[in-house]
Design a protein around this motif. Sequence first.
Motif, PDB file in Angstrom:
ATOM      1  N   PHE A 408      15.787  88.626 134.150  1.00  0.00           N
ATOM      2  CA  PHE A 408      16.624  89.727 134.614  1.00  0.00           C
ATOM      3  C   PHE A 408      17.635  89.231 135.647  1.00  0.00           C
ATOM      4  CE2 PHE A 408      14.721  94.111 133.632  1.00  0.00           C
ATOM      5  CZ  PHE A 408      14.168  93.676 132.433  1.00  0.00           C
ATOM      6  N   GLY A 409      17.180  88.375 136.565  1.00  0.00           N
ATOM      7  CA  GLY A 409      18.055  87.861 137.601  1.00  0.00           C
ATOM      8  C   GLY A 409      19.218  87.066 137.035  1.00  0.00           C
ATOM      9  N   ILE A 410      18.933  86.232 136.039  1.00  0.00           N
ATOM     10  CA  ILE A 410      19.990  85.440 135.394  1.00  0.00           C
ATOM     11  C   ILE A 410      21.003  86.366 134.738  1.00  0.00           C
ATOM     12  CG2 ILE A 410      20.483  83.806 133.529  1.00  0.00           C
ATOM     13  CD1 ILE A 410      17.717  82.557 134.104  1.00  0.00           C
ATOM     14  N   SER A 428       6.371  98.402 127.549  1.00  0.00           N
ATOM     15  CA  SER A 428       6.782  98.969 128.835  1.00  0.00           C
ATOM     16  C   SER A 428       8.051  98.311 129.367  1.00  0.00           C
ATOM     17  CB  SER A 428       5.651  98.817 129.858  1.00  0.00           C
ATOM     18  OG  SER A 428       5.316  97.448 130.037  1.00  0.00           O
ATOM     19  N   ILE A 429       8.367  97.103 128.899  1.00  0.00           N
ATOM     20  CA  ILE A 429       9.576  96.413 129.341  1.00  0.00           C
ATOM     21  C   ILE A 429      10.830  97.201 128.969  1.00  0.00           C
ATOM     22  CG2 ILE A 429       9.805  95.051 127.214  1.00  0.00           C
ATOM     23  CD1 ILE A 429      10.575  93.819 130.782  1.00  0.00           C
ATOM     24  N   GLU A 434      16.196  99.577 130.253  1.00  0.00           N
ATOM     25  CA  GLU A 434      17.095 100.734 130.279  1.00  0.00           C
ATOM     26  C   GLU A 434      17.487 101.089 131.713  1.00  0.00           C
ATOM     27  OE1 GLU A 434      14.771 103.537 128.107  1.00  0.00           O
ATOM     28  OE2 GLU A 434      15.503 102.872 126.146  1.00  0.00           O
ATOM     29  N   GLU A 435      16.524 101.019 132.628  1.00  0.00           N
ATOM     30  CA  GLU A 435      16.806 101.322 134.035  1.00  0.00           C
ATOM     31  C   GLU A 435      17.827 100.345 134.613  1.00  0.00           C
ATOM     32  OE1 GLU A 435      13.065 101.165 136.000  1.00  0.00           O
ATOM     33  OE2 GLU A 435      12.350 103.081 135.197  1.00  0.00           O
ATOM     34  N   GLU A 436      17.724  99.081 134.224  1.00  0.00           N
ATOM     35  CA  GLU A 436      18.613  98.041 134.745  1.00  0.00           C
ATOM     36  C   GLU A 436      19.894  97.918 133.925  1.00  0.00           C
ATOM     37  OE1 GLU A 436      18.192  96.320 137.485  1.00  0.00           O
ATOM     38  OE2 GLU A 436      16.238  97.176 137.956  1.00  0.00           O
ATOM     39  N   GLN A 624       3.871  98.375 139.163  1.00  0.00           N
ATOM     40  CA  GLN A 624       4.705  99.112 140.107  1.00  0.00           C
ATOM     41  C   GLN A 624       6.131  98.567 140.061  1.00  0.00           C
ATOM     42  OE1 GLN A 624       3.720 101.730 142.067  1.00  0.00           O
ATOM     43  NE2 GLN A 624       1.703 101.639 141.104  1.00  0.00           N
ATOM     44  N   ASN A 625       7.108  99.482 139.966  1.00  0.00           N
ATOM     45  CA  ASN A 625       8.504  99.053 139.988  1.00  0.00           C
ATOM     46  C   ASN A 625       8.855  98.369 141.302  1.00  0.00           C
ATOM     47  OD1 ASN A 625       9.735  99.676 137.469  1.00  0.00           O
ATOM     48  ND2 ASN A 625       9.630 101.853 137.975  1.00  0.00           N
TER      49      ASN A 625
END
Length: 727
Positions: A408-410, A428-429, A434-436, A624-625
């Motif tokens: 995600f960071g990359i 769950s990913i 979608e959130e990111e 946990q997010n």
Amino acid sequence: MGSNTKKQAPKAKTQATKTTKKTSRKAQEKSEPIVVAQIMGKWVGGGVEAVIMNYYRHIDRTKVRFDFICDEDSTNIPYEEIEKLGGKVILCPPYQKLPKYLKFLKQLFKEKKYAIVHSNINTLSVFPLYAAKKAGVLVRIAHSHSTSNPKEWKKNLLKNALRPFSKRYATDYFACSELAGRYLFGNKTFDKGEVKIIHNAIDVEKFKYDPEARKELRKEIGIKDSDFVIGHIGRFVEQKNHRFLIDIFAEVKKEKKNAKLVLVGQGPLREEIEEKVKNLGLEKDVFFLGQRSDTNKLYSVFDVFCLPSLYEGLPVVGVEAQANGVPCIFSNNITKETIYNNAVMLDYKDICKTLLNEKLIRKIANSNVFDIQKTVKDIQDYYLAKSKPTILHVVGSNVFSGLEKVAFGIIKNLGDSYNFIYVTKDGSIRQKLEEENIDFALIKSITPSEIKRVIKKYNPVLIHAHDYRASCMSAIAAGKTPVISHLHANPTWIKGVNKQSILYSICGRKIKKVLTVSDVIGEEFKLKNSFKNKIECVSNPFSAEEIVKKVTVDPNDKKYDICCVGRLEEPKDPFLFCEIVEELRKDFPKIKAVWVGEGPYRQEIEAIIKNKRLGENIELVGFQNNPYNYMAQSKVFVLPTKWEGFGLAVIESMALGLPVVVSGVGGLRFIVNDKCGRTCITNSDFLEAYKSINSNLHKYSDNALERVKELDNSRAYYRQIKAIYEK
């Protein structure tokens, strides 16, 4: 003025660059706009043309420019406006002359080297997108603007024949509404989140109610101020259901003597409708205005806007009318997404009754859902992202943990330079993606066939595969596409010669680069000679400042003595964690530990907690997010892992001032020193380390914060990854 076919047709083939993405990258370096080929079909001045023109009027044309590809038998093309806006009109043979059509488009796409071809002709998009693929265009958008109706059986024969091929040559799917998206691309594709909804947006200010325009235009048309005016804007085609509209008006006229009907538009059925009006004796009450350029003002003339269409994707006239505030009555065949202000959807039999009996009041628009500025920004960002080189991140797991956090960071930090697609199984990913707002492709399993399917769709310049299985399967599937294998851990099998290590070594022949999160992984790999000059240690990205920002609780409120963040699975050894807490309870009866994370061992760990009566001592809080709140409210971080490549959660906890007690494996041996914590080998080591640190928490906490400063590397990390990509 616009050009004809001969002028616009490519005269000779030119030497193309190896990929259109190289062309787009070069253009961006020169600050030139990317050029999008908009496939318009036969331009007749309908709703789709209005929508695309509206996008072009409001898009940042220093960044994105349109070429409008239209059939040579088109009418009403606004050549002057398009050219004034910096666009071009290119005429081509109609699709009915299919061989000529395909030949022309293929040659055109090769000549122009478009970064993106965006087709707006619904089921017919299969033809231009086929030509685009053959010409090497990497981004091919199929846009669904409509649906169908069973009554139009002749049209449906062709639509139904072509609909199964709607996704075959497209790389991206657009739709004006959910209904249109499900119609063209299917429920499965829509439910996977692969269809991007692009609403038919408008300039809301342009369509606001204008009392002066109402007065002037009524006088021009020949309508009294006291007349009750029903309005309709749309082409005279079967879809718009004019015959039914005339029948409705005839019934309304019987009771409302001052009723008038205004019809705006052209089309093949106009003469038939005019004849029907004449036969019903309504010619003095029905006004045919033809094609108009002032439709935004005409809504103010109407007392009610009626759209009894047989089918629609998302009718832009319905959006415009509501922005004006005129009461709207739509047939219930129109997608519900159209409704946002002052409209009702009715069955045909209720439309007449509503026109006669309901009090219709003009209402000021109260929503910007369809505001053009917001929608155009969304489209523009999409075009710009897609014009960049595409890199696939193939990840074997379908949850969010340390490995996924790195990927995600990359994606987030290098998104200005590359278009990333995250490839994973559903799980769950997906919610986290979608959130990111990260583009993703869901596959059934991490297998060569599934990965090949994604490669075929996105045509990436590079595959970045995370960990062993994803790396092996990607190498098998990649063909000529280069693969980077990113190893985030060092499981025990890499230290020997076995099926897994041999398979990875064989696949390594097709792997261009192996990234490790610590030098230990490369050193411990028994068959590392298979990867001479390919292995490079990149560590893991870490920013202490970013971790601290994410804490939303009071860090002085310590609720837990011990914290662990990780998956409830074998590598992290949650069983040993329970044993450690059980032993510590003898000296610290009220000790409180929290485990943040989910995994396959959850039920077994719950059973152990219950059987050993550890319910007051160990709390399982699941995924946990924001795990950093739990870290911040803990005193010591404990990780009894069996193997660990890097241990990102360990240094994250240190950034919050937590001393750490961890297994002396993998990269943890080089992260943790005796000042900020302890590395342990045996169970008793963990017990003694915790007791020693607990007796002097402040000292170890301060040292953890100092050690973290030495490990902060986020900027350098992303520069290193980008340099690797560019090689």
